[in-house]
Design an enzyme around this catalytic site. Sequence first.
Site, PDB file in Angstrom:
ATOM      1  CE  LYS A   1      -3.770 -10.650  -0.072  1.00  0.00           C
ATOM      2  NZ  LYS A   1      -3.101  -9.528   0.871  1.00  0.00           N
TER       3      LYS A   1
ATOM      4  N   GLY B   1      -5.901   1.379   7.241  1.00  0.00           N
ATOM      5  CA  GLY B   1      -6.611   0.162   6.656  1.00  0.00           C
ATOM      6  C   GLY B   1      -6.090  -0.706   5.989  1.00  0.00           C
TER       7      GLY B   1
HETATM    8  N1  HSE Z   1      -4.318  -7.202   5.086  1.00  0.00           N
HETATM    9  C1  HSE Z   1      -3.991  -7.073   3.781  1.00  0.00           C
HETATM   10  C2  HSE Z   1      -2.634  -6.588   3.293  1.00  0.00           C
HETATM   11  C3  HSE Z   1      -5.031  -6.191   2.673  1.00  0.00           C
HETATM   12  O1  HSE Z   1      -2.210  -5.914   4.557  1.00  0.00           O
HETATM   13  O2  HSE Z   1      -2.083  -6.979   2.264  1.00  0.00           O
HETATM   14  C4  HSE Z   1      -5.010  -6.519   1.562  1.00  0.00           C
HETATM   15  O3  HSE Z   1      -5.246  -7.970   1.125  1.00  0.00           O
END
Ligand code: HSE
Length: 409
Positions: free
Chosen positions: A200, A182
């Site tokens: 981000k 997940g």
């Molecule tokens: N896909 C993102 C990661 C999920 O692997 O960091 C968290 O923002």
Amino acid sequence: MTGIAILGMGVVGTGVYETLESNAETIARRSFGPLEVKYVLDLRDFPGASFEDRLVRDFGVVERDPEVKIVVETMGGTTYAYDYTKRALAAGKNVVTSNKELVAAHGAELIALAEEHDVNYMFEASVGGGAPVIRPLVSCMGANVIEEIYGILNGTTNFILDRMERGGAPLEEALAEAQALGYAERDPSADIEGLDPARKICILGSLACGYDIGVENVRAEGIAGLRREDVRHAAEAGYAVKLLARYIRLGERKVSAFVAPHLIPKSCILANVNGVFGGVTYIGNVVGEVDILAAGAGKLPTASAVAADIIDAARHLYKTRFRSVWSAERAEYVPPEEIGGRFYVGSSGSAQDAREVFGDVRLISEEGGAAFITPRLTPEERRVKTAEYRRRARVFSEMRVLERGVDEW
Ligand code: HSE
């Protein structure tokens, strides 16, 4: 009783629901009273789920219910999520989200809308997963000019790199594992190609400088082209290879932000952050270096950050907590090509060619071609010398070496 609606019951939404149930007492105490999940909005059916009786498909039901004070947007994407967020804020409801794509694209606008209605748009979970990174930046370090930010902001790729470094699974296999756990995005190319950490760092950078960097500006390079040999060479030379997201302040309103694989000295904290763990280093002009580490993705770590925002919103239902932190006015963006430094080069060439072109290189290996680290190059030197070297040899990979200090660029 404060009414909550959760929009989107995927990995994060489910984690939020579970956290609100499992830690209900602690959360109620800190929220000045109990919270009640009144609605769960999702297009799917959840037969037998404890929230089945609260499932709705029409956002209007949430929008019109005055008892719903906090809307938790864990849907992802920028279509329905954007529409529902605007409608919720305009209806005087607080919105809490983990949706970095939406925050990166429309953060300034949504914060302004929240301010207009004296409510909150909170997005601690949009960056860093379980690591608290937004509040330290805008609140605890509020007195600092933030000079630099660098971080491992994608759990999926850090997990994959870890597997590669330990000589284990190839990229596809490690990615499948990350998906099963997940961590990965619905479209995992956003992880692999660096788009997710670009969003981000756009959020952190915009908060750091106060102006909108514009997510479309942030250059993103991922890990798809990375070779096992490069990771091995880096380790031999005392470095780890990490996908770093960077923000560099170059002047009042003049900034750079980009994502690329880097060589990080093993002595650096982030070089030792492995697996799904992530971390951020802030450099403030008063405090100096601040490092924050935690699980960067996953159901419960992300839910922990969302739930913390829910508590904060519940304590400040009609008071905007972080006003004027991110203006819609644009920052002046400087692309990474305009920032010099030292670079790792993995090539088919000889050590002699490397020395003739770049000067005093640090040679790491000659096995199958020279792998080396260049001396510090200005942007212009980098352009000219790399072009010259490419005339003599095939360059398989080129990565920046992490160095700090604007003065040195
Ligand atoms: N896909 C993102 C990661 C999920 O692997 O960091 C968290 O923002």
